[in-house]
Scaffold this active site. Structure first.
Site, short mmCIF file in Angstrom:
data_model
loop_
_atom_site.label_atom_id
_atom_site.label_comp_id
_atom_site.label_asym_id
_atom_site.label_seq_id
_atom_site.Cartn_x
_atom_site.Cartn_y
_atom_site.Cartn_z
N ARG A 10 -1.40 13.04 2.18
CA ARG A 10 -1.41 13.96 1.04
C ARG A 10 -2.63 13.70 0.14
O ARG A 10 -3.22 14.63 -0.41
CB ARG A 10 -0.12 13.82 0.24
N ASN A 26 2.11 7.44 -6.64
CA ASN A 26 3.31 8.02 -6.02
C ASN A 26 2.95 8.97 -4.88
O ASN A 26 3.45 10.10 -4.81
CB ASN A 26 4.15 8.77 -7.06
N ARG A 79 -0.82 14.68 -11.96
CA ARG A 79 -2.10 13.99 -11.88
C ARG A 79 -3.22 14.84 -12.48
O ARG A 79 -4.28 14.32 -12.83
CB ARG A 79 -2.43 13.64 -10.43
N LYS A 126 -2.91 -1.72 -11.53
CA LYS A 126 -3.17 -1.74 -10.10
C LYS A 126 -4.28 -0.78 -9.70
O LYS A 126 -5.16 -1.12 -8.91
CB LYS A 126 -1.91 -1.43 -9.30
N ASP A 166 0.77 -4.56 -5.49
CA ASP A 166 1.93 -3.68 -5.45
C ASP A 166 3.09 -4.49 -4.90
O ASP A 166 2.97 -5.71 -4.70
CB ASP A 166 1.65 -2.41 -4.65
N HIS A 183 4.31 -4.58 -1.97
CA HIS A 183 4.03 -5.12 -0.64
C HIS A 183 3.24 -6.43 -0.76
O HIS A 183 3.56 -7.43 -0.12
CB HIS A 183 3.23 -4.11 0.20
N PHE A 211 -3.07 -8.10 3.61
CA PHE A 211 -2.43 -6.82 3.34
C PHE A 211 -2.33 -5.98 4.61
O PHE A 211 -1.29 -5.39 4.91
CB PHE A 211 -3.21 -6.06 2.27
N PRO A 271 -5.36 -5.96 -5.95
CA PRO A 271 -4.41 -4.93 -6.39
C PRO A 271 -2.99 -5.32 -5.94
O PRO A 271 -2.72 -5.39 -4.75
CB PRO A 271 -4.89 -3.67 -5.66
#
Length: 486
Positions: A186, A181, A283, A330, A349, A351, A397, A347
Protein backbone atom coordinates in the site's frame (compact mmCIF):
# COMPACT_ATOMS: atom_id res chain seq x y z
CA UNK A 1 20.68 -16.98 1.82
CA UNK A 2 17.02 -16.79 2.86
CA UNK A 3 16.11 -14.03 0.45
CA UNK A 4 15.26 -13.69 -3.21
CA UNK A 5 17.32 -15.31 -5.93
CA UNK A 6 17.52 -13.18 -9.06
CA UNK A 7 16.23 -15.23 -11.97
CA UNK A 8 18.25 -15.02 -15.17
CA UNK A 9 20.93 -12.84 -13.58
CA UNK A 10 24.12 -12.47 -15.55
CA UNK A 11 27.40 -13.70 -14.09
CA UNK A 12 30.10 -11.08 -13.75
CA UNK A 13 33.43 -11.81 -15.46
CA UNK A 14 36.16 -13.10 -13.11
CA UNK A 15 38.17 -9.86 -13.34
CA UNK A 16 35.24 -7.97 -11.83
CA UNK A 17 35.04 -10.15 -8.74
CA UNK A 18 37.32 -8.17 -6.51
CA UNK A 19 38.62 -9.35 -3.17
CA UNK A 20 38.14 -7.28 -0.04
CA UNK A 21 40.89 -6.39 2.38
CA UNK A 22 39.35 -3.50 4.24
CA UNK A 23 39.36 -3.26 8.02
CA UNK A 24 37.45 -1.09 10.41
CA UNK A 25 37.44 -0.04 13.98
CA UNK A 26 35.89 -2.81 16.02
CA UNK A 27 32.25 -1.91 16.64
CA UNK A 28 32.34 -3.47 20.08
CA UNK A 29 35.29 -3.85 22.42
CA UNK A 30 38.79 -2.50 21.76
CA UNK A 31 39.23 -0.42 18.60
CA UNK A 32 41.36 -1.74 15.77
CA UNK A 33 44.74 -0.13 15.25
CA UNK A 34 44.19 -0.08 11.48
CA UNK A 35 42.00 2.53 9.81
CA UNK A 36 38.88 1.51 7.96
CA UNK A 37 38.77 1.51 4.18
CA UNK A 38 35.55 2.28 2.36
CA UNK A 39 34.10 0.29 -0.51
CA UNK A 40 34.69 3.22 -2.82
CA UNK A 41 38.34 3.47 -1.81
CA UNK A 42 38.94 -0.17 -2.70
CA UNK A 43 37.56 0.21 -6.23
CA UNK A 44 39.19 1.89 -9.22
CA UNK A 45 37.63 5.29 -10.07
CA UNK A 46 36.50 4.20 -13.53
CA UNK A 47 33.54 1.77 -13.53
CA UNK A 48 33.88 -1.31 -15.73
CA UNK A 49 31.23 -1.83 -18.40
CA UNK A 50 29.76 -5.29 -18.87
CA UNK A 51 28.10 -6.58 -22.03
CA UNK A 52 25.50 -9.32 -21.92
CA UNK A 53 23.01 -11.04 -24.16
CA UNK A 54 20.54 -8.15 -23.80
CA UNK A 55 22.61 -5.56 -25.58
CA UNK A 56 25.14 -4.26 -23.07
CA UNK A 57 25.07 -1.08 -21.02
CA UNK A 58 25.52 -2.79 -17.65
CA UNK A 59 28.19 -1.46 -15.29
CA UNK A 60 29.86 -3.31 -12.44
CA UNK A 61 29.38 -1.85 -8.98
CA UNK A 62 32.28 -3.95 -7.72
CA UNK A 63 30.44 -5.20 -4.64
CA UNK A 64 30.74 -8.86 -3.58
CA UNK A 65 27.95 -10.50 -1.60
CA UNK A 66 29.57 -9.54 1.69
CA UNK A 67 28.97 -5.91 0.72
CA UNK A 68 25.62 -5.94 -1.08
CA UNK A 69 22.84 -8.42 -1.76
CA UNK A 70 19.96 -6.66 -3.48
CA UNK A 71 17.30 -8.99 -2.06
CA UNK A 72 18.53 -8.19 1.45
CA UNK A 73 18.54 -4.44 0.81
CA UNK A 74 15.94 -3.12 -1.64
CA UNK A 75 12.68 -4.95 -0.71
CA UNK A 76 13.13 -4.92 3.08
CA UNK A 77 11.36 -1.64 3.82
CA UNK A 78 14.07 1.02 3.68
CA UNK A 79 12.83 2.35 0.35
CA UNK A 80 9.49 1.76 -1.34
CA UNK A 81 10.19 2.69 -4.96
CA UNK A 82 11.99 -0.39 -6.31
CA UNK A 83 10.11 -2.76 -8.62
CA UNK A 84 11.14 -6.39 -9.11
CA UNK A 85 10.97 -7.38 -12.78
CA UNK A 86 10.15 -10.75 -14.29
CA UNK A 87 13.84 -10.99 -15.23
CA UNK A 88 14.83 -10.83 -11.58
CA UNK A 89 16.27 -7.30 -11.77
CA UNK A 90 15.17 -4.33 -9.67
CA UNK A 91 14.18 -1.03 -11.33
CA UNK A 92 13.92 2.16 -9.33
CA UNK A 93 14.53 5.89 -9.18
CA UNK A 94 17.63 7.45 -7.65
CA UNK A 95 17.21 11.23 -7.69
CA UNK A 96 16.49 12.05 -11.34
CA UNK A 97 17.85 8.76 -12.62
CA UNK A 98 15.96 5.59 -13.50
CA UNK A 99 18.25 2.66 -12.71
CA UNK A 100 18.13 -1.12 -13.11
CA UNK A 101 20.05 -3.25 -10.62
CA UNK A 102 21.07 -6.86 -11.23
CA UNK A 103 22.44 -9.39 -8.75
CA UNK A 104 25.30 -11.57 -9.98
CA UNK A 105 27.13 -14.40 -8.23
CA UNK A 106 29.56 -12.08 -6.47
CA UNK A 107 28.88 -8.61 -7.83
CA UNK A 108 26.06 -6.20 -8.58
CA UNK A 109 25.53 -4.55 -11.97
CA UNK A 110 23.60 -1.37 -12.70
CA UNK A 111 22.22 0.21 -15.84
CA UNK A 112 21.02 3.82 -16.12
CA UNK A 113 17.98 4.49 -18.32
CA UNK A 114 17.61 8.20 -17.65
CA UNK A 115 19.94 10.86 -16.23
CA UNK A 116 19.90 14.66 -15.74
CA UNK A 117 20.87 16.74 -18.76
CA UNK A 118 24.59 17.45 -19.06
CA UNK A 119 25.67 14.47 -16.96
CA UNK A 120 27.38 11.25 -18.00
CA UNK A 121 28.48 7.83 -16.75
CA UNK A 122 30.92 9.34 -14.25
CA UNK A 123 28.06 11.16 -12.55
CA UNK A 124 25.98 7.95 -12.68
CA UNK A 125 28.69 6.02 -10.85
CA UNK A 126 28.91 8.67 -8.14
CA UNK A 127 25.13 8.82 -7.69
CA UNK A 128 24.72 5.04 -7.42
CA UNK A 129 27.69 4.70 -5.05
CA UNK A 130 26.28 7.44 -2.82
CA UNK A 131 22.79 5.89 -2.77
CA UNK A 132 24.18 2.51 -1.74
CA UNK A 133 26.40 4.07 0.93
CA UNK A 134 29.58 2.64 -0.55
CA UNK A 135 31.73 4.88 1.63
CA UNK A 136 31.15 2.26 4.34
CA UNK A 137 32.62 -1.24 4.14
CA UNK A 138 29.84 -3.50 5.40
CA UNK A 139 32.04 -6.60 5.14
CA UNK A 140 34.65 -5.15 7.48
CA UNK A 141 32.01 -4.01 9.95
CA UNK A 142 30.31 -7.41 9.90
CA UNK A 143 33.59 -9.13 10.75
CA UNK A 144 33.82 -6.97 13.87
CA UNK A 145 30.17 -7.55 14.81
CA UNK A 146 30.60 -11.31 14.49
CA UNK A 147 33.46 -11.13 17.01
CA UNK A 148 31.39 -8.99 19.36
CA UNK A 149 28.16 -11.01 19.23
CA UNK A 150 27.63 -14.77 18.95
CA UNK A 151 24.14 -14.44 17.47
CA UNK A 152 25.32 -12.15 14.70
CA UNK A 153 28.16 -14.56 13.94
CA UNK A 154 25.62 -17.35 13.38
CA UNK A 155 23.29 -15.19 11.25
CA UNK A 156 25.97 -13.62 9.07
CA UNK A 157 26.50 -16.61 6.72
CA UNK A 158 22.76 -16.72 6.02
CA UNK A 159 22.27 -12.96 5.55
CA UNK A 160 25.23 -11.31 3.84
CA UNK A 161 25.03 -7.90 2.21
CA UNK A 162 22.25 -6.31 4.29
CA UNK A 163 23.34 -2.80 3.39
CA UNK A 164 21.91 0.49 4.58
CA UNK A 165 20.86 2.96 1.87
CA UNK A 166 21.65 6.69 1.88
CA UNK A 167 18.46 8.21 0.56
CA UNK A 168 17.42 11.76 -0.13
CA UNK A 169 16.30 13.12 3.28
CA UNK A 170 12.99 14.60 2.08
CA UNK A 171 12.04 11.48 0.12
CA UNK A 172 12.84 9.25 3.08
CA UNK A 173 10.99 11.44 5.57
CA UNK A 174 7.76 11.67 3.59
CA UNK A 175 7.91 7.98 2.68
CA UNK A 176 7.85 7.06 6.34
CA UNK A 177 5.15 9.58 7.18
CA UNK A 178 3.10 7.58 4.67
CA UNK A 179 4.13 4.32 6.35
CA UNK A 180 2.22 4.72 9.61
CA UNK A 181 -0.27 1.88 10.18
CA UNK A 182 0.48 0.62 6.69
CA UNK A 183 2.14 -2.22 4.79
CA UNK A 184 4.64 -2.26 1.94
CA UNK A 185 2.35 -2.83 -1.03
CA UNK A 186 0.00 0.00 0.00
CA UNK A 187 2.91 2.36 0.70
CA UNK A 188 4.26 1.61 -2.78
CA UNK A 189 0.94 2.70 -4.27
CA UNK A 190 0.73 5.87 -2.20
CA UNK A 191 4.22 6.99 -3.14
CA UNK A 192 3.70 6.24 -6.82
CA UNK A 193 0.59 8.45 -6.78
CA UNK A 194 2.44 11.20 -4.90
CA UNK A 195 5.30 11.16 -7.42
CA UNK A 196 3.00 11.04 -10.46
CA UNK A 197 0.96 14.00 -9.17
CA UNK A 198 3.76 16.29 -7.96
CA UNK A 199 7.11 14.93 -9.17
CA UNK A 200 8.87 15.35 -12.53
CA UNK A 201 8.30 12.75 -15.25
CA UNK A 202 11.47 10.93 -16.28
CA UNK A 203 11.79 9.82 -19.90
CA UNK A 204 13.61 6.48 -20.09
CA UNK A 205 15.47 4.78 -22.93
CA UNK A 206 14.15 1.93 -25.07
CA UNK A 207 15.89 -0.71 -22.96
CA UNK A 208 12.97 -0.68 -20.51
CA UNK A 209 10.26 -0.97 -23.16
CA UNK A 210 10.06 -4.76 -22.97
CA UNK A 211 10.74 -5.03 -19.24
CA UNK A 212 7.77 -6.04 -17.11
CA UNK A 213 7.13 -5.76 -13.39
CA UNK A 214 6.77 -9.05 -11.53
CA UNK A 215 3.31 -9.63 -10.12
CA UNK A 216 4.11 -12.79 -8.19
CA UNK A 217 4.74 -12.54 -4.46
CA UNK A 218 8.53 -11.97 -4.18
CA UNK A 219 8.74 -13.19 -0.58
CA UNK A 220 7.62 -16.69 -1.45
CA UNK A 221 4.69 -16.49 0.95
CA UNK A 222 1.83 -18.49 -0.64
CA UNK A 223 -0.86 -16.31 -2.16
CA UNK A 224 -4.55 -16.89 -1.71
CA UNK A 225 -6.71 -18.12 -4.55
CA UNK A 226 -10.36 -17.09 -4.58
CA UNK A 227 -13.12 -19.43 -5.59
CA UNK A 228 -16.80 -18.71 -5.93
CA UNK A 229 -19.14 -20.21 -3.41
CA UNK A 230 -22.46 -21.79 -4.33
CA UNK A 231 -24.43 -18.58 -4.00
CA UNK A 232 -21.99 -16.68 -6.26
CA UNK A 233 -22.07 -13.75 -3.85
CA UNK A 234 -19.07 -14.64 -1.74
CA UNK A 235 -15.57 -15.87 -2.32
CA UNK A 236 -13.41 -18.06 -0.15
CA UNK A 237 -9.62 -17.74 0.04
CA UNK A 238 -7.62 -20.91 -0.39
CA UNK A 239 -3.90 -21.46 0.02
CA UNK A 240 -1.98 -21.61 -3.23
CA UNK A 241 -0.11 -24.87 -2.90
CA UNK A 242 1.51 -24.87 -6.33
CA UNK A 243 4.87 -24.29 -4.59
CA UNK A 244 5.82 -21.28 -6.68
CA UNK A 245 4.69 -22.47 -10.10
CA UNK A 246 2.84 -19.22 -10.71
CA UNK A 247 5.96 -17.24 -9.91
CA UNK A 248 8.00 -19.17 -12.46
CA UNK A 249 5.37 -18.47 -15.13
CA UNK A 250 4.82 -14.85 -14.09
CA UNK A 251 4.21 -12.79 -17.21
CA UNK A 252 4.22 -9.59 -15.18
CA UNK A 253 2.63 -6.28 -16.00
CA UNK A 254 3.88 -3.00 -17.53
CA UNK A 255 6.31 -1.00 -15.43
CA UNK A 256 4.41 2.21 -16.10
CA UNK A 257 5.88 5.70 -16.08
CA UNK A 258 8.67 6.94 -13.85
CA UNK A 259 8.80 10.15 -11.83
CA UNK A 260 11.29 11.79 -9.53
CA UNK A 261 10.22 12.12 -5.92
CA UNK A 262 8.73 15.61 -5.53
CA UNK A 263 10.84 18.21 -3.79
CA UNK A 264 9.44 19.94 -0.73
CA UNK A 265 8.78 22.98 -2.94
CA UNK A 266 6.79 20.83 -5.38
CA UNK A 267 4.84 19.34 -2.48
CA UNK A 268 3.64 22.83 -1.58
CA UNK A 269 1.11 22.26 -4.37
CA UNK A 270 -0.37 19.30 -2.49
CA UNK A 271 -3.34 20.33 -0.37
CA UNK A 272 -4.75 18.17 2.38
CA UNK A 273 -8.01 17.85 0.45
CA UNK A 274 -6.21 16.71 -2.70
CA UNK A 275 -4.21 14.12 -0.78
CA UNK A 276 -7.29 12.78 0.96
CA UNK A 277 -9.01 12.44 -2.40
CA UNK A 278 -5.96 10.48 -3.60
CA UNK A 279 -6.37 7.94 -0.80
CA UNK A 280 -3.83 9.12 1.79
CA UNK A 281 -6.39 9.26 4.59
CA UNK A 282 -5.35 10.97 7.81
CA UNK A 283 -1.74 11.03 6.53
CA UNK A 284 -2.80 13.85 4.19
CA UNK A 285 -2.88 16.26 7.12
CA UNK A 286 0.59 15.15 8.23
CA UNK A 287 2.12 15.50 4.76
CA UNK A 288 0.69 18.97 4.21
CA UNK A 289 1.64 20.03 7.74
CA UNK A 290 5.22 18.74 7.48
CA UNK A 291 5.68 20.46 4.11
CA UNK A 292 4.50 23.78 5.56
CA UNK A 293 6.73 23.40 8.64
CA UNK A 294 9.82 22.57 6.57
CA UNK A 295 9.27 25.50 4.23
CA UNK A 296 9.18 27.85 7.20
CA UNK A 297 12.66 26.81 8.32
CA UNK A 298 15.46 29.38 7.88
CA UNK A 299 16.98 29.06 4.38
CA UNK A 300 14.33 26.53 3.40
CA UNK A 301 13.70 22.79 3.71
CA UNK A 302 16.77 21.54 1.84
CA UNK A 303 19.19 23.59 3.92
CA UNK A 304 17.46 22.52 7.12
CA UNK A 305 17.63 18.79 6.29
CA UNK A 306 21.24 19.18 5.15
CA UNK A 307 22.10 20.73 8.50
CA UNK A 308 20.48 17.80 10.32
CA UNK A 309 22.63 15.44 8.23
CA UNK A 310 25.97 17.23 8.54
CA UNK A 311 25.88 19.28 11.74
CA UNK A 312 23.59 17.58 14.25
CA UNK A 313 24.02 14.52 16.42
CA UNK A 314 21.60 11.63 16.08
CA UNK A 315 19.50 12.59 19.09
CA UNK A 316 19.42 16.25 18.03
CA UNK A 317 18.25 15.29 14.54
CA UNK A 318 15.68 12.83 15.88
CA UNK A 319 14.24 15.40 18.27
CA UNK A 320 14.08 18.04 15.51
CA UNK A 321 12.24 15.72 13.11
CA UNK A 322 9.82 14.64 15.85
CA UNK A 323 8.58 18.23 16.03
CA UNK A 324 7.10 17.86 12.53
CA UNK A 325 3.46 16.79 12.11
CA UNK A 326 3.07 13.03 11.78
CA UNK A 327 6.60 12.22 12.91
CA UNK A 328 7.06 10.13 16.05
CA UNK A 329 10.35 8.81 17.48
CA UNK A 330 10.38 5.70 15.28
CA UNK A 331 9.69 7.53 11.99
CA UNK A 332 12.35 10.07 12.99
CA UNK A 333 14.82 7.25 13.70
CA UNK A 334 14.08 5.73 10.26
CA UNK A 335 14.84 9.05 8.55
CA UNK A 336 18.02 9.43 10.59
CA UNK A 337 19.33 5.95 9.77
CA UNK A 338 18.24 5.75 6.12
CA UNK A 339 19.07 9.29 5.01
CA UNK A 340 20.88 11.45 7.58
CA UNK A 341 24.07 9.42 8.19
CA UNK A 342 23.13 8.60 11.79
CA UNK A 343 24.55 5.08 11.67
CA UNK A 344 23.84 4.36 15.34
CA UNK A 345 20.09 4.98 15.00
CA UNK A 346 17.80 2.01 15.64
CA UNK A 347 14.11 2.35 14.71
CA UNK A 348 12.40 0.40 17.49
CA UNK A 349 9.02 -1.17 16.79
CA UNK A 350 7.55 -4.16 18.58
CA UNK A 351 9.41 -6.57 16.27
CA UNK A 352 12.81 -5.01 17.11
CA UNK A 353 11.85 -4.75 20.76
CA UNK A 354 10.96 -8.45 20.85
CA UNK A 355 14.24 -9.60 19.29
CA UNK A 356 16.18 -7.18 21.53
CA UNK A 357 14.59 -8.44 24.74
CA UNK A 358 15.16 -12.03 23.63
CA UNK A 359 18.84 -11.62 22.81
CA UNK A 360 20.27 -8.34 24.19
CA UNK A 361 18.25 -6.78 27.02
CA UNK A 362 16.18 -9.42 28.78
CA UNK A 363 15.56 -7.02 31.67
CA UNK A 364 13.17 -5.03 29.45
CA UNK A 365 10.94 -8.01 28.69
CA UNK A 366 7.37 -7.44 29.77
CA UNK A 367 7.68 -3.67 29.87
CA UNK A 368 5.46 -1.38 27.82
CA UNK A 369 6.99 0.00 24.64
CA UNK A 370 7.34 3.65 25.62
CA UNK A 371 9.84 6.19 24.22
CA UNK A 372 12.00 5.59 27.32
CA UNK A 373 12.06 1.84 26.66
CA UNK A 374 12.86 2.52 22.99
CA UNK A 375 15.90 4.52 24.12
CA UNK A 376 16.92 1.68 26.42
CA UNK A 377 16.76 -0.80 23.54
CA UNK A 378 18.96 1.47 21.40
CA UNK A 379 21.46 1.80 24.22
CA UNK A 380 21.61 -1.96 24.88
CA UNK A 381 22.11 -2.86 21.21
CA UNK A 382 24.55 0.03 20.76
CA UNK A 383 26.75 -1.28 23.57
CA UNK A 384 27.19 -4.51 21.63
CA UNK A 385 27.63 -3.17 18.08
CA UNK A 386 29.10 0.30 18.53
CA UNK A 387 28.99 3.32 16.23
CA UNK A 388 27.21 1.50 13.36
CA UNK A 389 24.70 -0.33 15.55
CA UNK A 390 21.89 0.69 13.18
CA UNK A 391 23.58 -1.22 10.38
CA UNK A 392 24.05 -4.31 12.56
CA UNK A 393 20.44 -4.15 13.73
CA UNK A 394 19.39 -4.21 10.06
CA UNK A 395 20.65 -7.78 9.69
CA UNK A 396 18.98 -8.77 12.96
CA UNK A 397 15.73 -7.19 11.79
CA UNK A 398 15.75 -8.88 8.39
CA UNK A 399 16.20 -12.22 10.18
CA UNK A 400 12.77 -11.58 11.74
CA UNK A 401 10.92 -11.16 8.42
CA UNK A 402 8.49 -14.05 7.98
CA UNK A 403 9.95 -15.50 4.77
CA UNK A 404 13.53 -15.12 6.00
CA UNK A 405 12.84 -16.52 9.45
CA UNK A 406 11.24 -19.60 7.91
CA UNK A 407 14.41 -20.32 5.93
CA UNK A 408 16.77 -20.03 8.91
CA UNK A 409 17.87 -23.01 10.99
CA UNK A 410 15.41 -23.48 13.83
CA UNK A 411 17.96 -22.61 16.50
CA UNK A 412 18.38 -19.11 14.97
CA UNK A 413 14.67 -18.23 14.91
CA UNK A 414 13.54 -15.83 17.61
CA UNK A 415 10.78 -17.58 19.57
CA UNK A 416 7.32 -16.20 18.79
CA UNK A 417 5.74 -13.91 21.33
CA UNK A 418 3.69 -15.82 23.88
CA UNK A 419 -0.02 -15.39 23.34
CA UNK A 420 -2.01 -13.80 26.11
CA UNK A 421 -4.82 -16.00 27.36
CA UNK A 422 -8.24 -14.48 26.91
CA UNK A 423 -10.36 -14.12 29.99
CA UNK A 424 -13.64 -16.01 29.75
CA UNK A 425 -16.74 -14.39 31.26
CA UNK A 426 -18.18 -16.00 34.36
CA UNK A 427 -21.03 -18.37 33.54
CA UNK A 428 -23.09 -17.35 36.51
CA UNK A 429 -23.32 -13.76 35.33
CA UNK A 430 -26.62 -12.94 33.63
CA UNK A 431 -25.66 -9.38 32.81
CA UNK A 432 -25.48 -8.38 29.18
CA UNK A 433 -21.89 -7.39 28.36
CA UNK A 434 -21.43 -3.73 27.60
CA UNK A 435 -20.73 -2.77 24.03
CA UNK A 436 -17.19 -1.68 23.28
CA UNK A 437 -16.98 2.06 22.96
CA UNK A 438 -16.26 3.58 19.57
CA UNK A 439 -13.10 5.08 20.99
CA UNK A 440 -11.81 1.70 22.12
CA UNK A 441 -12.67 -0.05 18.88
CA UNK A 442 -10.96 2.69 16.91
CA UNK A 443 -7.63 1.91 18.49
CA UNK A 444 -7.70 2.72 22.18
CA UNK A 445 -4.64 0.50 22.61
CA UNK A 446 -2.64 3.50 21.62
CA UNK A 447 -2.80 5.31 24.95
CA UNK A 448 0.61 6.44 26.19
CA UNK A 449 2.60 3.73 27.93
CA UNK A 450 0.58 0.86 26.50
CA UNK A 451 2.11 -1.91 24.38
CA UNK A 452 1.16 -1.91 20.72
CA UNK A 453 0.19 -5.14 19.00
CA UNK A 454 2.15 -5.01 15.77
CA UNK A 455 4.07 -2.03 14.46
CA UNK A 456 4.69 1.19 16.31
CA UNK A 457 2.54 3.87 14.79
CA UNK A 458 3.10 7.58 14.36
CA UNK A 459 1.01 9.93 16.53
CA UNK A 460 -2.69 9.49 15.91
CA UNK A 461 -4.50 12.27 14.05
CA UNK A 462 -6.84 12.89 16.96
CA UNK A 463 -4.29 13.20 19.74
CA UNK A 464 -0.59 12.99 20.49
CA UNK A 465 -0.57 9.37 21.60
CA UNK A 466 0.59 6.31 19.71
CA UNK A 467 -2.04 3.94 18.42
CA UNK A 468 -2.54 0.94 16.15
CA UNK A 469 -6.02 0.19 14.83
CA UNK A 470 -7.56 -3.21 15.39
CA UNK A 471 -6.82 -5.61 12.56
CA UNK A 472 -8.38 -8.83 11.38
CA UNK A 473 -6.32 -12.02 11.46
CA UNK A 474 -6.06 -11.85 7.68
CA UNK A 475 -4.71 -8.29 7.78
CA UNK A 476 -2.18 -9.21 10.45
CA UNK A 477 -1.01 -12.13 8.33
CA UNK A 478 -0.49 -9.84 5.34
CA UNK A 479 1.50 -7.35 7.40
CA UNK A 480 3.64 -10.14 8.86
CA UNK A 481 4.37 -11.46 5.38
CA UNK A 482 5.34 -7.97 4.27
CA UNK A 483 7.12 -6.85 7.43
CA UNK A 484 9.08 -3.64 7.21
CA UNK A 485 10.39 -0.73 9.27
CA UNK A 486 6.92 0.55 10.08
Amino acid sequence: SGGLTARGAATAPPHLRRGWMGTTRAPGGAPSTRESRSVAAMNPPAAAAVDDERGGGWVSLGTPRTELVLAHTLPTGQSFRWRLTTRGDYVGVIGNRVVSMRQCDDDVLYRVHCRPAGEDGTHDAAAVADYFNLSVSLGALATGWAKADARFAKLQPHLPGCRMLRQDPAECLFSFICSSNNHISRIHGMLERLCAAYGTKLVVDAALSETRKATANPTGTPKKKKRKLANDDETKAEDDDDDGADRDLDEGEPLGDFYSFPTVSQLMNATEADLRAAGFGYRAKFIAGAVAALNEKPNGADAYLSRLRHECSYKEAQAALAELPGVGPKVAACACLFSLDKHEAIPVDTHVWRLATEHYCADLAGKSLTPRVMDAVEEAVGEVFGSHAGWAHNTLFIAELAHVRAALPEELRTPPRAKTEKKTPKKESNKTPKKESKKASAGGAGDPGEELDGLLASPSPERGSFRAPKKSKAAIAVDDAESEYL
